[in-house]
Design a protein around this motif. Structure first.
Motif, PDB file in Angstrom:
ATOM      1  N   GLU A   1       0.641  -1.096   0.376  1.00 42.54           N
ATOM      2  CA  GLU A   1       0.065   0.337  -0.020  1.00 42.54           C
ATOM      3  C   GLU A   1       1.018   1.657   0.239  1.00 42.54           C
ATOM      4  O   GLU A   1       1.767   1.446   0.316  1.00 42.54           O
ATOM      5  CB  GLU A   1      -0.616   0.161   1.129  1.00 42.54           C
ATOM      6  N   PHE A   2      -0.046   2.559  -0.320  1.00 40.71           N
ATOM      7  CA  PHE A   2       1.110   3.495  -0.630  1.00 40.71           C
ATOM      8  C   PHE A   2       0.500   4.621  -0.163  1.00 40.71           C
ATOM      9  O   PHE A   2      -0.950   4.679  -0.161  1.00 40.71           O
ATOM     10  CB  PHE A   2       2.186   3.579  -2.376  1.00 40.71           C
ATOM     11  N   TYR A   3       0.350   5.829   0.173  1.00 38.08           N
ATOM     12  CA  TYR A   3       0.319   7.030   0.999  1.00 38.08           C
ATOM     13  C   TYR A   3       1.006   8.110  -0.049  1.00 38.08           C
ATOM     14  O   TYR A   3       1.755   7.752  -0.996  1.00 38.08           O
ATOM     15  CB  TYR A   3      -0.124   7.232   2.143  1.00 38.08           C
ATOM     16  N   GLN A   4      -0.023   9.079  -0.258  1.00 34.77           N
ATOM     17  CA  GLN A   4       0.715  10.516  -1.548  1.00 34.77           C
ATOM     18  C   GLN A   4       0.734  11.547  -0.154  1.00 34.77           C
ATOM     19  O   GLN A   4      -0.195  12.289   1.252  1.00 34.77           O
ATOM     20  CB  GLN A   4      -0.420  11.092  -1.537  1.00 34.77           C
ATOM     21  N   ASN A   5       2.324  12.421  -0.119  1.00 33.02           N
ATOM     22  CA  ASN A   5       2.799  13.389   0.231  1.00 33.02           C
ATOM     23  C   ASN A   5       2.046  14.689  -0.795  1.00 33.02           C
ATOM     24  O   ASN A   5       1.525  14.413  -1.739  1.00 33.02           O
ATOM     25  CB  ASN A   5       3.928  13.278   0.098  1.00 33.02           C
ATOM     26  N   PRO A   6       2.223  15.447   0.023  1.00 30.24           N
ATOM     27  CA  PRO A   6       1.873  16.102   1.450  1.00 30.24           C
ATOM     28  C   PRO A   6       0.520  15.263   2.492  1.00 30.24           C
ATOM     29  O   PRO A   6      -0.211  14.655   2.209  1.00 30.24           O
ATOM     30  CB  PRO A   6       1.532  17.793   2.184  1.00 30.24           C
ATOM     31  N   VAL A   7       0.825  14.592   3.649  1.00 28.75           N
ATOM     32  CA  VAL A   7       0.368  13.813   4.674  1.00 28.75           C
ATOM     33  C   VAL A   7      -0.906  15.286   5.797  1.00 28.75           C
ATOM     34  O   VAL A   7      -1.651  15.011   6.305  1.00 28.75           O
ATOM     35  CB  VAL A   7       1.097  13.030   5.234  1.00 28.75           C
ATOM     36  N   ILE A   8       0.117  16.313   5.850  1.00 28.89           N
ATOM     37  CA  ILE A   8      -1.068  17.388   6.323  1.00 28.89           C
ATOM     38  C   ILE A   8      -1.415  18.262   5.542  1.00 28.89           C
ATOM     39  O   ILE A   8      -0.029  19.010   4.911  1.00 28.89           O
ATOM     40  CB  ILE A   8      -0.660  17.700   7.919  1.00 28.89           C
ATOM     41  N   LYS A   9      -2.637  18.452   4.772  1.00 23.08           N
ATOM     42  CA  LYS A   9      -3.014  19.339   3.804  1.00 23.08           C
ATOM     43  C   LYS A   9      -3.471  20.567   4.198  1.00 23.08           C
ATOM     44  O   LYS A   9      -4.403  21.095   3.405  1.00 23.08           O
ATOM     45  CB  LYS A   9      -4.222  19.059   2.754  1.00 23.08           C
ATOM     46  N   ALA A  10      -2.066  21.200   4.614  1.00 25.15           N
ATOM     47  CA  ALA A  10      -2.489  22.436   5.242  1.00 25.15           C
ATOM     48  C   ALA A  10      -1.160  23.300   5.673  1.00 25.15           C
ATOM     49  O   ALA A  10      -0.194  22.755   5.164  1.00 25.15           O
ATOM     50  CB  ALA A  10      -2.970  22.897   7.198  1.00 25.15           C
ATOM     51  N   ASP A  11      -1.600  24.916   5.084  1.00 23.60           N
ATOM     52  CA  ASP A  11      -0.104  25.439   5.305  1.00 23.60           C
ATOM     53  C   ASP A  11       0.654  25.566   6.730  1.00 23.60           C
ATOM     54  O   ASP A  11       0.178  26.415   7.966  1.00 23.60           O
ATOM     55  CB  ASP A  11      -0.131  26.944   4.928  1.00 23.60           C
ATOM     56  N   LEU A  12       1.713  24.486   6.663  1.00 23.62           N
ATOM     57  CA  LEU A  12       2.026  24.049   8.374  1.00 23.62           C
ATOM     58  C   LEU A  12       3.782  24.000   7.533  1.00 23.62           C
ATOM     59  O   LEU A  12       4.312  22.960   8.412  1.00 23.62           O
ATOM     60  CB  LEU A  12       1.703  23.206   9.053  1.00 23.62           C
ATOM     61  N   ALA A  13       4.366  25.322   7.840  1.00 24.49           N
ATOM     62  CA  ALA A  13       5.836  25.184   8.236  1.00 24.49           C
ATOM     63  C   ALA A  13       6.570  24.297   8.889  1.00 24.49           C
ATOM     64  O   ALA A  13       5.911  24.979  10.439  1.00 24.49           O
ATOM     65  CB  ALA A  13       6.679  26.539   6.798  1.00 24.49           C
ATOM     66  N   ASP A  14       7.587  24.424   8.785  1.00 21.32           N
ATOM     67  CA  ASP A  14       8.974  24.086   9.503  1.00 21.32           C
ATOM     68  C   ASP A  14       8.241  22.677  11.008  1.00 21.32           C
ATOM     69  O   ASP A  14       8.034  23.204  12.532  1.00 21.32           O
ATOM     70  CB  ASP A  14       8.946  25.353  10.669  1.00 21.32           C
ATOM     71  N   PRO A  15       7.429  21.805  10.237  1.00 25.43           N
ATOM     72  CA  PRO A  15       6.933  21.166  11.470  1.00 25.43           C
ATOM     73  C   PRO A  15       8.062  19.954  12.113  1.00 25.43           C
ATOM     74  O   PRO A  15       9.278  19.764  11.533  1.00 25.43           O
ATOM     75  CB  PRO A  15       6.097  19.910  10.393  1.00 25.43           C
TER      76      PRO A  15
ATOM     77  N   LYS B   1      -0.492  24.810  -7.138  1.00 27.51           N
ATOM     78  CA  LYS B   1      -0.766  23.895  -5.615  1.00 27.51           C
ATOM     79  C   LYS B   1       0.066  24.360  -4.411  1.00 27.51           C
ATOM     80  O   LYS B   1       0.855  24.581  -3.287  1.00 27.51           O
ATOM     81  CB  LYS B   1      -0.286  22.619  -5.407  1.00 27.51           C
ATOM     82  N   PHE B   2       1.238  24.939  -5.960  1.00 29.73           N
ATOM     83  CA  PHE B   2       2.573  25.656  -4.502  1.00 29.73           C
ATOM     84  C   PHE B   2       1.683  26.711  -3.874  1.00 29.73           C
ATOM     85  O   PHE B   2       1.965  27.246  -2.304  1.00 29.73           O
ATOM     86  CB  PHE B   2       3.026  27.059  -6.226  1.00 29.73           C
ATOM     87  N   TYR B   3      -0.262  27.150  -4.348  1.00 29.14           N
ATOM     88  CA  TYR B   3      -0.101  28.073  -3.372  1.00 29.14           C
ATOM     89  C   TYR B   3      -1.147  27.988  -2.323  1.00 29.14           C
ATOM     90  O   TYR B   3      -1.941  28.425  -1.420  1.00 29.14           O
ATOM     91  CB  TYR B   3      -1.895  29.074  -4.394  1.00 29.14           C
ATOM     92  N   MET B   4      -1.153  26.456  -2.019  1.00 29.60           N
ATOM     93  CA  MET B   4      -1.473  26.168  -0.768  1.00 29.60           C
ATOM     94  C   MET B   4      -0.731  25.729   0.319  1.00 29.60           C
ATOM     95  O   MET B   4      -0.698  25.793   1.437  1.00 29.60           O
ATOM     96  CB  MET B   4      -1.436  24.783  -1.294  1.00 29.60           C
ATOM     97  N   GLY B   5       0.730  26.685  -0.072  1.00 33.53           N
ATOM     98  CA  GLY B   5       1.480  26.196   1.285  1.00 33.53           C
ATOM     99  C   GLY B   5       2.803  25.399   1.171  1.00 33.53           C
ATOM    100  O   GLY B   5       2.735  24.621   0.683  1.00 33.53           O
ATOM    101  N   ARG B   6       3.914  25.551   2.105  1.00 30.96           N
ATOM    102  CA  ARG B   6       4.440  24.722   2.627  1.00 30.96           C
ATOM    103  C   ARG B   6       4.034  24.156   3.012  1.00 30.96           C
ATOM    104  O   ARG B   6       3.661  24.252   3.961  1.00 30.96           O
ATOM    105  CB  ARG B   6       5.205  25.640   3.343  1.00 30.96           C
ATOM    106  N   GLN B   7       3.344  22.475   2.849  1.00 26.80           N
ATOM    107  CA  GLN B   7       2.774  21.170   3.692  1.00 26.80           C
ATOM    108  C   GLN B   7       3.321  20.427   3.717  1.00 26.80           C
ATOM    109  O   GLN B   7       4.460  19.837   3.308  1.00 26.80           O
ATOM    110  CB  GLN B   7       1.412  20.801   2.802  1.00 26.80           C
ATOM    111  N   PRO B   8       2.952  19.629   5.349  1.00 24.76           N
ATOM    112  CA  PRO B   8       3.899  18.944   6.047  1.00 24.76           C
ATOM    113  C   PRO B   8       4.187  17.082   4.994  1.00 24.76           C
ATOM    114  O   PRO B   8       3.285  16.524   4.345  1.00 24.76           O
ATOM    115  CB  PRO B   8       3.817  17.871   6.741  1.00 24.76           C
ATOM    116  N   ILE B   9       4.873  16.768   4.601  1.00 23.75           N
ATOM    117  CA  ILE B   9       5.089  15.629   4.015  1.00 23.75           C
ATOM    118  C   ILE B   9       6.322  14.068   4.978  1.00 23.75           C
ATOM    119  O   ILE B   9       6.921  15.470   5.713  1.00 23.75           O
ATOM    120  CB  ILE B   9       6.233  15.841   3.018  1.00 23.75           C
ATOM    121  N   ILE B  10       6.161  13.444   4.600  1.00 29.64           N
ATOM    122  CA  ILE B  10       6.853  12.380   5.817  1.00 29.64           C
ATOM    123  C   ILE B  10       7.514  11.315   4.729  1.00 29.64           C
ATOM    124  O   ILE B  10       6.926  10.908   4.110  1.00 29.64           O
ATOM    125  CB  ILE B  10       6.056  12.438   6.880  1.00 29.64           C
ATOM    126  N   GLN B  11       8.514  10.547   5.183  1.00 31.62           N
ATOM    127  CA  GLN B  11       9.794   9.534   4.123  1.00 31.62           C
ATOM    128  C   GLN B  11      10.461   9.240   4.838  1.00 31.62           C
ATOM    129  O   GLN B  11      10.354   9.593   6.398  1.00 31.62           O
ATOM    130  CB  GLN B  11      10.820  11.065   2.577  1.00 31.62           C
TER     131      GLN B  11
END
Length: 515
Positions: free
Chosen positions: A26-40, A285-295
């Protein structure tokens, strides 16, 4: 049937190590938090993962998210509902840290006495409890940002970015912390220096085998031209300078992401490492801001950390745990039925102290105490997608506007509002207001709706009781509403007039849904 069985047997002979019953992982898609949330920053506390990130000029301060699987996250609160007394603005890069059965938050904020960015600390019994602020911890030089805390066999250390505003190379500094984590002990020392003059910040440290590894971010963090990337250095001792990896970066831009960086590492119960950072998506989608990704982070035979799916930051990632499905966002609806705002609402505190009340009858009353009067009070949600719709019922009219908005700040927004018995499309750019459409409106109770495409192209509609109608001309562009480190958010807006006794704007039934 016998022919099919014979074919399977032949395949097993030809490919003896193939599992014909094996399923694709199974796979997931980044971003995992679809919100403008920089520097997590991410931690594991009592078996549950928690993350927080920059809130910048939005209140409340440092949103807190919760997950049981690293893939599906829900917001559960904030570190601060009110900004600490010593602070002024620029609430960046909170660092969550678990120590002595408590949760610490080491955060960056600008000090109101001299406008210098310092690092403060707050403590809570859990990430979902109220944090008690302990005041500024580090105030050295012209700027201290991006704290990270590390426990080295019982000795706490704090690291931070220094000299970013000075005419000298940036450094990652480190200092011992007191046993309670609330005071510096001894003199700061240097872990890493930006000899290349390309920028360096957002560090975190992990210890494996004989090495301390320092992951950090380099190059430009913000905006359409950003080229953030993740690099690594290592040392045999915490108190000695770190040596940079010769094959940096280890995570960088790709076809999926414009830039990525500034994060921290957590572990799974079976000891695997996962790095949560932020990234800008490409194109609209740049205009959604800096969103959290996890790897997932793994260690190679060269004793350096690498990302499991390679150095290119990619959206599609293998699930961290079996049996997990990634939730799909469809809509957010608020009927204002409770006695307080939903935790996801935000407002820009630098222009107006928003006063938002729920009256118990499904109404939101919005007003404010303007810092720059006349000003606006905007109550917003984080944009959940690049294409979406949002709407609200406006229940009263008046001299001041009230309606829906795509809001960057009080100087830059696009709104559809009722004002003086007129329905207006208002665009404000660098403080200059332009009314691009105006229609007479006799009704006081009107449902306003916007369709958003590519995060910033709007089409407006309204329903005055006779069905939803398009406003003519009904389109607008909100590209100008994006500040350097933030993006515009959808919500409701009300003007704040100087010395006005006008009643607050009244709203009901706010909704955002996927287009």
């Amino acid at each position: 049937m016998n022919k099919i069985r014979h074919l399977i047997n032949l395949l097993l002979v030809a490919f003896p190590f193939c599992d014909v019953n094996a399923q694709e992982p199974e796979f997931y898609q980044n971003p995992v938090i679809k919100a403008d949330l920089a520097d997590p920053s991410v931690i594991r506390f009592d078996g549950v993962y928690y993350a927080s990130g920059t809130s910048s000029e939005w209140a409340p301060f440092y949103p807190v998210y919760k997950s049981t699987d690293l893939v599906n996250w829900v917001q559960v609160g904030h570190v601060f509902e009110q900004k600490p007394e010593w602070t002024e603005s620029s609430f960046w890069a909170p660092e969550l840290y678990v120590y002595d059965n408590k949760v610490y938050c080491y955060y960056t904020a600008r000090r109101k006495s001299d406008h210098i960015s310092c690092i403060g600390v707050a403590v809570a019994n859990s990430p979902e409890n109220a944090f008690e602020d302990k005041g500024p911890l580090i105030a050295i030089g012209s700027e201290c940002i991006d704290a990270f805390v590390f426990n080295d066999n019982g000795q706490l250390y704090i690291t931070w970015k220094a000299y970013g505003l000075d005419p000298r190379p940036i450094e990652i500094l480190c200092c011992k912390l007191s046993p309670d984590g609330l005071r510096l002990e001894g003199e700061p020392f240097t872990l890493l220096t930006d000899e290349e003059s390309i920028g360096m910040e957002g560090q975190c440290i992990i210890h494996k085998d004989d090495w301390y590894y320092l992951l950090y971010s380099a190059r430009g963090c913000c905006g359409a031209g950003s080229d953030y990337e993740v690099r690594v250095a290592r040392s045999k001792k915490m108190t000695e300078p770190f040596q940079k990896y010769s094959d940096n970066p280890i995570l960088m831009r790709s076809d999926d992401f414009l830039s990525c960086g500034q994060g921290s590492v957590t572990t799974t119960p079976d000891g695997r490492f996962y790095y949560l950072c932020h990234a800008y998506q490409r194109d609209a989608k740049f205009y959604m801001g800096r969103q959290p990704i996890i790897q997932e982070l793994v260690f190679g035979s060269d004793q350096w950390p690498h990302f499991k799916t390679g150095r290119l930051a990619t959206s599609r990632q293998p699930m961290p745990f079996e049996g997990i499905k990634q939730d799909e966002w469809n809509q957010f609806a608020d009927n204002f039925a409770g006695d307080k705002l939903d935790v996801s609402w935000t407002w820009n505190y630098t222009y107006c102290d928003v006063k938002a009340e729920i009256n118990g009858n499904g109404k939101l009353l919005l007003s404010g105490n303007g810092i720059k009067e006349p000003s606006v009070a905007a109550l917003c949600q984080r944009a959940p997608a690049s294409d979406y719709c949002f709407s609200v019922n406006v229940l009263n009219d008046g001299r001041s506007m009230r309606g829906i908005v795509l809001y960057g700040d009080a100087e830059n927004y696009v709104a559809l509002v009722l004002r003086n018995k007129k329905l207006q499309v208002v665009s404000k750019c660098n403080g200059k207001e332009t009314i691009t459409s105006e229609t007479s409106m006799k009704k006081r109770n009107v449902r306003l709706q916007a369709e958003v495409k590519d995060c910033r192209k709007l089409s407006f509609m309204y329903d005055d009781g006779s069905g939803m109608k398009e406003l003519e001309p009904f389109s607008a562009d909100a590209s100008h509403t994006t500040p350097w480190d933030r993006v515009a958010r959808p919500g409701v807006i009300s003007a704040v007039l100087a010395n006005s006794k006008e009643k607050p704007a009244e709203f009901s039934e706010f909704k955002i849904w996927k287009k």
